[in-house]
Design a protein around this motif. Structure first.
Motif, PDB file in Angstrom:
ATOM      1  N   ASP A  73       0.830  -1.206   0.000  1.00  0.00           N
ATOM      2  CA  ASP A  73       0.000   0.000   0.000  1.00  0.00           C
ATOM      3  C   ASP A  73       0.864   1.255   0.000  1.00  0.00           C
ATOM      4  O   ASP A  73       0.357   2.371   0.144  1.00  0.00           O
ATOM      5  CB  ASP A  73      -0.911   0.010   1.230  1.00  0.00           C
ATOM      6  N   GLY A  74       2.138   1.074  -0.166  1.00  0.00           N
ATOM      7  CA  GLY A  74       3.134   2.131  -0.174  1.00  0.00           C
ATOM      8  C   GLY A  74       4.479   1.475   0.001  1.00  0.00           C
ATOM      9  O   GLY A  74       4.589   0.239   0.115  1.00  0.00           O
ATOM     10  N   TRP A  75       5.531   2.295   0.026  1.00  0.00           N
ATOM     11  CA  TRP A  75       6.892   1.769   0.171  1.00  0.00           C
ATOM     12  C   TRP A  75       7.608   2.613   1.224  1.00  0.00           C
ATOM     13  O   TRP A  75       7.630   3.851   1.136  1.00  0.00           O
ATOM     14  CB  TRP A  75       7.631   1.836  -1.162  1.00  0.00           C
ATOM     15  N   LEU A  76       8.161   1.933   2.217  1.00  0.00           N
ATOM     16  CA  LEU A  76       8.909   2.581   3.290  1.00  0.00           C
ATOM     17  C   LEU A  76      10.384   2.271   3.090  1.00  0.00           C
ATOM     18  O   LEU A  76      10.768   1.105   2.956  1.00  0.00           O
ATOM     19  CB  LEU A  76       8.413   2.055   4.641  1.00  0.00           C
ATOM     20  N   PHE A  77      11.204   3.336   3.066  1.00  0.00           N
ATOM     21  CA  PHE A  77      12.611   3.131   2.738  1.00  0.00           C
ATOM     22  C   PHE A  77      13.502   3.845   3.752  1.00  0.00           C
ATOM     23  O   PHE A  77      13.055   4.677   4.531  1.00  0.00           O
ATOM     24  CB  PHE A  77      12.918   3.629   1.311  1.00  0.00           C
TER      25      PHE A  77
ATOM     26  N   GLY B  35       1.966   4.201  -9.363  1.00  0.00           N
ATOM     27  CA  GLY B  35       1.061   5.337  -9.442  1.00  0.00           C
ATOM     28  C   GLY B  35       1.174   6.233  -8.229  1.00  0.00           C
ATOM     29  O   GLY B  35       2.257   6.688  -7.877  1.00  0.00           O
ATOM     30  N   GLU B  36       0.052   6.458  -7.567  1.00  0.00           N
ATOM     31  CA  GLU B  36       0.008   7.402  -6.458  1.00  0.00           C
ATOM     32  C   GLU B  36       0.215   6.750  -5.096  1.00  0.00           C
ATOM     33  O   GLU B  36       0.032   7.404  -4.069  1.00  0.00           O
ATOM     34  CB  GLU B  36      -1.329   8.148  -6.474  1.00  0.00           C
ATOM     35  N   LYS B  37       0.565   5.479  -5.061  1.00  0.00           N
ATOM     36  CA  LYS B  37       0.847   4.868  -3.762  1.00  0.00           C
ATOM     37  C   LYS B  37       2.010   5.613  -3.099  1.00  0.00           C
ATOM     38  O   LYS B  37       2.984   5.973  -3.752  1.00  0.00           O
ATOM     39  CB  LYS B  37       1.195   3.392  -3.924  1.00  0.00           C
ATOM     40  N   PRO B  38       1.926   5.831  -1.772  1.00  0.00           N
ATOM     41  CA  PRO B  38       2.911   6.700  -1.123  1.00  0.00           C
ATOM     42  C   PRO B  38       4.287   6.072  -0.959  1.00  0.00           C
ATOM     43  O   PRO B  38       4.437   4.857  -0.918  1.00  0.00           O
ATOM     44  CB  PRO B  38       2.269   6.974   0.245  1.00  0.00           C
ATOM     45  N   PHE B  39       5.275   6.960  -0.855  1.00  0.00           N
ATOM     46  CA  PHE B  39       6.665   6.585  -0.604  1.00  0.00           C
ATOM     47  C   PHE B  39       7.117   7.361   0.624  1.00  0.00           C
ATOM     48  O   PHE B  39       6.929   8.577   0.706  1.00  0.00           O
ATOM     49  CB  PHE B  39       7.531   6.936  -1.812  1.00  0.00           C
ATOM     50  N   ALA B  40       7.723   6.653   1.583  1.00  0.00           N
ATOM     51  CA  ALA B  40       8.178   7.281   2.833  1.00  0.00           C
ATOM     52  C   ALA B  40       9.622   6.882   3.107  1.00  0.00           C
ATOM     53  O   ALA B  40      10.056   5.791   2.714  1.00  0.00           O
ATOM     54  CB  ALA B  40       7.283   6.849   3.997  1.00  0.00           C
ATOM     55  N   ILE B  41      10.353   7.769   3.761  1.00  0.00           N
ATOM     56  CA  ILE B  41      11.724   7.451   4.174  1.00  0.00           C
ATOM     57  C   ILE B  41      11.926   7.838   5.634  1.00  0.00           C
ATOM     58  O   ILE B  41      11.154   8.612   6.204  1.00  0.00           O
ATOM     59  CB  ILE B  41      12.785   8.173   3.312  1.00  0.00           C
ATOM     60  N   ALA B  42      12.979   7.285   6.228  1.00  0.00           N
ATOM     61  CA  ALA B  42      13.401   7.664   7.574  1.00  0.00           C
ATOM     62  C   ALA B  42      14.679   8.491   7.471  1.00  0.00           C
ATOM     63  O   ALA B  42      15.568   8.172   6.685  1.00  0.00           O
ATOM     64  CB  ALA B  42      13.645   6.421   8.426  1.00  0.00           C
ATOM     65  N   VAL B  43      14.775   9.563   8.259  1.00  0.00           N
ATOM     66  CA  VAL B  43      15.924  10.468   8.225  1.00  0.00           C
ATOM     67  C   VAL B  43      16.313  10.847   9.654  1.00  0.00           C
ATOM     68  O   VAL B  43      15.457  11.274  10.441  1.00  0.00           O
ATOM     69  CB  VAL B  43      15.618  11.776   7.456  1.00  0.00           C
ATOM     70  N   ARG B  44      17.571  10.681   9.993  1.00  0.00           N
ATOM     71  CA  ARG B  44      18.058  11.161  11.286  1.00  0.00           C
ATOM     72  C   ARG B  44      18.376  12.649  11.179  1.00  0.00           C
ATOM     73  O   ARG B  44      18.999  13.089  10.204  1.00  0.00           O
ATOM     74  CB  ARG B  44      19.290  10.375  11.718  1.00  0.00           C
ATOM     75  N   VAL B  45      17.953  13.400  12.179  1.00  0.00           N
ATOM     76  CA  VAL B  45      18.056  14.860  12.149  1.00  0.00           C
ATOM     77  C   VAL B  45      18.673  15.358  13.447  1.00  0.00           C
ATOM     78  O   VAL B  45      18.177  15.049  14.543  1.00  0.00           O
ATOM     79  CB  VAL B  45      16.658  15.503  11.981  1.00  0.00           C
TER      80      VAL B  45
END
Length: 307
Positions: free
Chosen positions: A210-214, A234-244
């Motif tokens: 239902d999306g892609w987590l990277f 298509g419009e399926k969401p893409f998410a990432i993790a970032v250290r800040v």
């Protein structure tokens, strides 16, 4: 807008927006080699929701391997997210990510649906194949089977959520139509976001996720991934993790951290603005500053509210 009519409240909170949304990753206190302080974690979870974060993401680390250097947030995913659900109101609750190869799919289906019901539909499941070698013999799993076990688990979980008394078989066991798994989730299926490649093809992830987590990716690499993902999914969401890590100097240029950056808020605002323009949907922030509460507030005021 990415979700259809069957999306639960958590998925809509994260992805029913034209722009980039932000989540915060447990342990919010940064204590990942020993048990974090429960009250401090819950206080920061409430604070993250209050200042405008859209998600809280819990790790799934079944065992602590000191050589790997990370016990996640220590507490088991399901009771922890249930506890967080009781202390928050509307923020999405995510897993980043449940290691399907080390968990029985019927237990995952029941536990996840329970948390989804207790949170009024706020659960979003990042799912993974695992990456800590000593855990496989501990759970009597052949690591060479990970790819197939992951697919079998996804199929089993989806099926028991969607069907009553299904006929179903896999290496995990079999159902023969005389057993059902309850409760059902609040919607037809809890959203499943494969993490990394999960030992699957991009085609499989695009079709079944239902999306892609990277993980954190360099900008040019992320741009390439997003372009390819839009073609496949298509419009399926893409998410990432970032250290800040927010520098004291607002104008500080970036210094690389493992899977992230140390920089001033002005650079981070421009950085996340660029990622939004690339069509990134969600970023899970791992705050590295000592004063986590202040850093969450600053990030919300200076970046989330300004994009």
């Amino acid at each position: 807008m990415h979700s259809g009519g069957h999306a639960n409240a958590g998925y809509r909170r994260l992805f029913d927006h034209d722009g980039l949304t932000f989540g915060a990753g447990f342990p919010l206190t940064g204590t990942n080699r020993s048990q974090p302080d429960i009250n401090a974690e819950l206080h920061l979870a409430e604070h993250a929701e209050a200042v405008g974060f859209d998600g809280l993401w819990a790790r799934d680390v079944p065992t602590y391997w000191p050589k790997f250097g990370d016990a996640g947030q220590t507490f088991d995913t399901w009771p922890w997210l249930s506890h967080v659900a009781a202390r928050t109101d509307d923020i999405a609750l995510g897993t980043s990510s449940v290691v399907l190869t080390l968990r029985h799919p019927l237990h995952v289906a029941k536990s996840a649906a329970t948390v989804d019901q207790l949170s009024d539909g706020r659960l979003v499941l990042g799912i993974a194949s695992g990456d800590r070698d000593p855990e496989y013999p501990a759970f009597d799993v052949d690591p060479d089977d990970r790819s197939r076990l992951f697919r079998e688990s996804v199929d089993a979980i989806r099926t028991v959520w969607r069907e009553d008394f299904p006929d179903l078989e896999g290496q995990w066991g079999s159902l023969e139509g005389d057993l059902d798994v309850v409760p059902e989730p609040t919607t037809e299926t809890i959203p499943l976001l494969p993490t990394g490649h999960a030992r699957q093809s991009k085609e499989w992830i695009g079709e079944h996720g239902d999306g892609w987590l990277f993980y954190h990716l360099p900008e040019r690499t992320l741009e390439s991934y997003l372009h390819d993902w839009r073609d496949r999914a298509g419009e399926k969401p893409f998410a990432i993790a970032v250290r800040v890590e927010l520098a004291d100097d607002r104008t500080a240029e970036p210094e690389p951290l493992h899977l992230g950056f140390r920089a001033g808020v002005e650079w981070f605002r421009e950085y996340f603005g660029r990622l939004e323009e690339l069509s990134l949907d969600h970023a899970i922030i791992g705050i590295q500053n000592d004063d986590r509460e202040a850093a969450l507030s600053t990030f919300a005021d200076e970046i989330i509210d300004q994009l």
